[in-house]
Scaffold this active site. Structure first.
Site, mmCIF file in Angstrom:
data_model
loop_
_atom_site.group_PDB
_atom_site.id
_atom_site.type_symbol
_atom_site.label_atom_id
_atom_site.label_comp_id
_atom_site.label_asym_id
_atom_site.label_seq_id
_atom_site.Cartn_x
_atom_site.Cartn_y
_atom_site.Cartn_z
ATOM 1 N N GLY A 12 -8.099 7.188 0.552
ATOM 2 C CA GLY A 12 -7.379 8.422 0.853
ATOM 3 C C GLY A 12 -5.958 8.207 1.350
ATOM 4 O O GLY A 12 -5.440 8.995 2.149
ATOM 5 N N LYS A 15 0.848 -1.195 0.000
ATOM 6 C CA LYS A 15 0.000 0.000 0.000
ATOM 7 C C LYS A 15 0.883 1.245 0.000
ATOM 8 O O LYS A 15 1.947 1.267 0.616
ATOM 9 C CB LYS A 15 -0.889 -0.041 1.248
ATOM 10 C CG LYS A 15 -1.902 1.089 1.348
ATOM 11 C CD LYS A 15 -2.929 0.778 2.434
ATOM 12 C CE LYS A 15 -3.810 1.994 2.694
ATOM 13 N NZ LYS A 15 -4.524 2.442 1.481
ATOM 14 N N ALA A 26 -12.626 5.167 -1.840
ATOM 15 C CA ALA A 26 -11.986 6.446 -1.527
ATOM 16 C C ALA A 26 -11.323 6.300 -0.170
ATOM 17 O O ALA A 26 -11.798 6.790 0.840
ATOM 18 C CB ALA A 26 -13.005 7.582 -1.522
ATOM 19 N N THR A 74 -7.172 4.097 -10.703
ATOM 20 C CA THR A 74 -8.638 4.057 -10.802
ATOM 21 C C THR A 74 -9.194 5.282 -11.523
ATOM 22 O O THR A 74 -8.556 6.325 -11.606
ATOM 23 C CB THR A 74 -9.262 3.995 -9.404
ATOM 24 O OG1 THR A 74 -8.780 5.098 -8.639
ATOM 25 C CG2 THR A 74 -8.915 2.700 -8.711
ATOM 26 N N CYS A 86 -3.506 8.836 -7.480
ATOM 27 C CA CYS A 86 -4.622 8.526 -6.592
ATOM 28 C C CYS A 86 -5.708 9.589 -6.767
ATOM 29 O O CYS A 86 -5.438 10.779 -6.579
ATOM 30 C CB CYS A 86 -4.182 8.481 -5.133
ATOM 31 S SG CYS A 86 -5.566 8.177 -4.007
ATOM 32 N N GLY A 107 -6.123 -3.269 -14.508
ATOM 33 C CA GLY A 107 -7.472 -2.725 -14.614
ATOM 34 C C GLY A 107 -8.477 -3.849 -14.776
ATOM 35 O O GLY A 107 -8.723 -4.311 -15.883
ATOM 36 N N LYS A 155 3.195 5.416 -11.879
ATOM 37 C CA LYS A 155 1.835 4.898 -12.097
ATOM 38 C C LYS A 155 0.944 6.017 -12.624
ATOM 39 O O LYS A 155 0.752 7.041 -11.963
ATOM 40 C CB LYS A 155 1.273 4.327 -10.794
ATOM 41 C CG LYS A 155 -0.072 3.619 -10.977
ATOM 42 C CD LYS A 155 -0.438 2.825 -9.730
ATOM 43 C CE LYS A 155 -1.724 2.048 -9.904
ATOM 44 N NZ LYS A 155 -2.033 1.241 -8.703
#
Lengths: 325, 262
Positions: free
Chosen positions: A85, A58, A83, A213, A151, A264, A185
């Site tokens: 965060g 993460k 979401a 995303t 993000c 994806g 990314k």
């Protein structure tokens, strides 16, 4: 624990992602699998049995982040919206925990987040200093970084990835902080995904991963108000796969010899092979990790079968097939 | 679990998937009690823990977190309410169907040393209380339960419960006392030192929390949340607590009643 027959052992699934040798093309998508959490919920030695060819943890940031208010996640038609965060303990607390998973058998690509070039570089510098001083066996096998400039759920994240100049500044600062393999990314929330890709590569990135995303929204069906505490979230899962494939193909065509991690909505081995056919070197599995503990083993067995059934001797033979005229 | 020293330390969690055959299915209006053959889960489980259940069929992605209604020998039971598309599909499972289940997961209700227990449930939140009552009773505790439901239809779930001292309230007065569980609590003679266990909708948790403090009692609460992984990875199910944001799937679902902020 797969129900499928044992895979044909003669099919060579190994790939090289830049300098990183991978036993097969599958890695986890950042934020969808925590090795320590699984190790606590597994009878065997999860660090030894880790199913992915590399581990992307993460995202870690310079300072601790508490993340977004709940609710943070829900299912959508053929997808998942979240979401979170970038909730994380910050790089110093994160480093202090490295010893607990030092025995992980897979190479590690550390996902790094932030709001400024300095914050990204601070994470890398702190980790590099720790790795340089760490006695053998006390840290995992960190081989590189994935810069999360995409993000959609934090102030700053998406804006960096949507702006080629800002992307180049972050990559440049990180390039100066490490000699290790550097992925950037990319966000799909742009008009042309190759623009940020070109900026990242021009600033010293070794490879690209995509897609993060899609910025999206879901409503509470009773109140017709935004369901997520953050109002908007990032959409992943099978719903986004066709768009992700198109974007990976565009990037692969624009930068033919660049290491690419495609992702994806990969739920099956065929999905993974499709990303490779669109030019991906490796494939990240995200939402499928939420469907079962055994998803990676199943997807890997399916990929091996798909490669063998098509008569390929190596998975690399499938790379870029969809790009041919 | 790290940081939750007040809850069970000895409960075990298990992420691997078991393929479980439905050995009994009882349909109660919009609810179903599903008994599953799941020896490896049943042997590890403790009251308060939950399982992640894969919804059979196309078009469902995330597993549904469902608390254990009972666990005995080789079987577990789940009380499922048809609330959304996925849970509605689960309530239609029949004997002989096979479902994928991961668990047990999450923290358990602490029960050690408890001699008097008051179990307070609202709606589908009553589900983990049967298993808890069974374990407390087996350990010799005096168990009283107060369950609240919205209306006659929701109160059909009462038929699944076998707790000896059980009182029921419905908001429409169709079953049991007219009102909420708070009306039931006010009518109870609660012994000092009674441990309160609560699970239900947020307004009920808040009310039970106030009542418990007022009575000078302590207790535990099981919370629910939308989850993606159910295994601590995604941080999707956090709730605000006195200890900061904590994951319902990992530090919870059982928390101390005085640390949650409903």
């Amino acid at each position: 624990m797969s129900d499928r027959r044992p895979p044909a052992p003669e099919t060579d699934l190994s790939v090289r992602l830049g300098p990183v040798e991978l036993a097969h093309p599958l890695v986890d998508a950042s934020g969808t699998l925590d090795v320590l959490e699984y190790a606590r919920r597994y009878d065997g030695d999860y660090l030894a049995d880790f199913p992915y060819a590399a581990y992307v943890p993460k995202t870690v940031t310079a300072d601790p982040r508490t993340g977004n208010p709940p609710p943070r996640v829900t299912e959508t038609p053929s997808g998942v919206i979240n979401a979170i965060g970038l909730e994380n303990p910050g790089v110093h607390a994160w480093i202090a925990q490295l010893g607990e998973w030092a025995a992980l058998r897979a190479p590690v690509l550390v996902s790094v987040g932030g709001n400024s070039p300095e914050q990204y570089a601070a994470v890398i510098s702190a980790l590099e200093a720790h790795l340089a001083a760490a006695p053998p066996g006390t840290v995992p096998d960190v081989r590189g970084y994935e810069l999360n400039v995409s993000c959609p759920n934090v102030v700053g994240g998406l804006q960096i990835g949507a702006d080629p100049t800002a992307t180049a500044e972050v990559v440049g600062a990180c390039r100066a902080a490490t000699a290790r393999f550097l992925l950037t990314k990319l966000t799909p929330n742009v008009r042309d995904v190759t623009e940020a890709g070109a900026a990242a590569l021009g600033a010293g990135a070794d490879g690209l991963s995509l897609v993060n995303t899609f910025k999206a929204m879901v409503l509470d069906r009773d109140t017709l108000r935004p369901f997520l505490g953050n109002r908007t979230g990032g959409l992943c899962g099978p719903a986004i796969k066709p768009i992700a494939l198109r974007m990976v193909a565009e990037v692969a065509r624009a930068f033919p010899d660049t290491p690419l991690v495609g992702m994806g909505g990969v739920m099956t081995g065929l999905d993974a092979l499709e990303f490779i056919a669109c030019g991906a070197t490796a494939v990240a599995v995200g939402a499928a990790n939420f469907t079962s503990f055994e998803a990676p083993q199943r997807i890997l067995a399916e990929l091996r079968d798909e490669v063998a059934a098509r008569g390929f001797g190596t998975v690399g033979e499938a790379r870029g097939i969809a790009l041919r005229a | 679990m790290s940081g939750s020293g007040q809850t069970h330390d000895d409960h075990r969690q298990w992420a691997e998937t078991s393929h479980c055959r439905v050995s009994a299915a009882r349909h109660l209006g919009g609810f179903a009690v599903l008994e599953l053959i799941a020896p490896r889960i049943a042997r590890r489980a403790a009251p308060g823990q939950f399982v992640m259940v894969t919804v059979p069929g196309e078009g469902y992605l995330l597993r549904r977190p469902i608390s254990l209604f009972s666990a005995e020998a080789d079987c577990i039971a789940l009380l499922v309410e048809a609330r959304g598309r996925g849970s509605e599909r689960l309530t239609r499972l029949e004997v002989g169907d096979v479902v994928d289940v991961a668990g047990p997961l999450g923290s358990a209700f602490p029960t050690q040393g408890v001699t008097n227990a008051l179990l307070v449930g609202g709606g589908i939140g009553c589900a983990p209380l049967q298993y808890l009552a069974d374990e407390l009773a087996a350990a010799g505790a005096h168990v009283t339960a107060a369950l609240g439901f919205r209306d006659f239809r929701a109160a059909r779930a009462v038929g699944a419960f076998t707790i000896e001292r059980l009182s029921v309230a419905t908001e429409d007065g169709s079953v049991g006392r007219a009102g909420t569980v708070l009306h039931l609590l006010a009518a109870l003679d609660v012994a000092p030192g009674t441990t309160v266990y609560a699970c239900g909708p947020t307004p009920m948790i808040a009310a039970v929390q106030r009542w418990t403090f007022h009575e000078g009692l302590r207790g535990y609460v099981s919370l629910e949340a939308h989850m993606a992984c159910g295994t601590g990875s995604c941080h999707g199910c956090v709730v605000d607590t006195a200890r900061g944001k904590l994951r319902v799937c990992s530090e919870g679902p059982v928390f101390r009643l005085d640390e949650v902020t409903p």
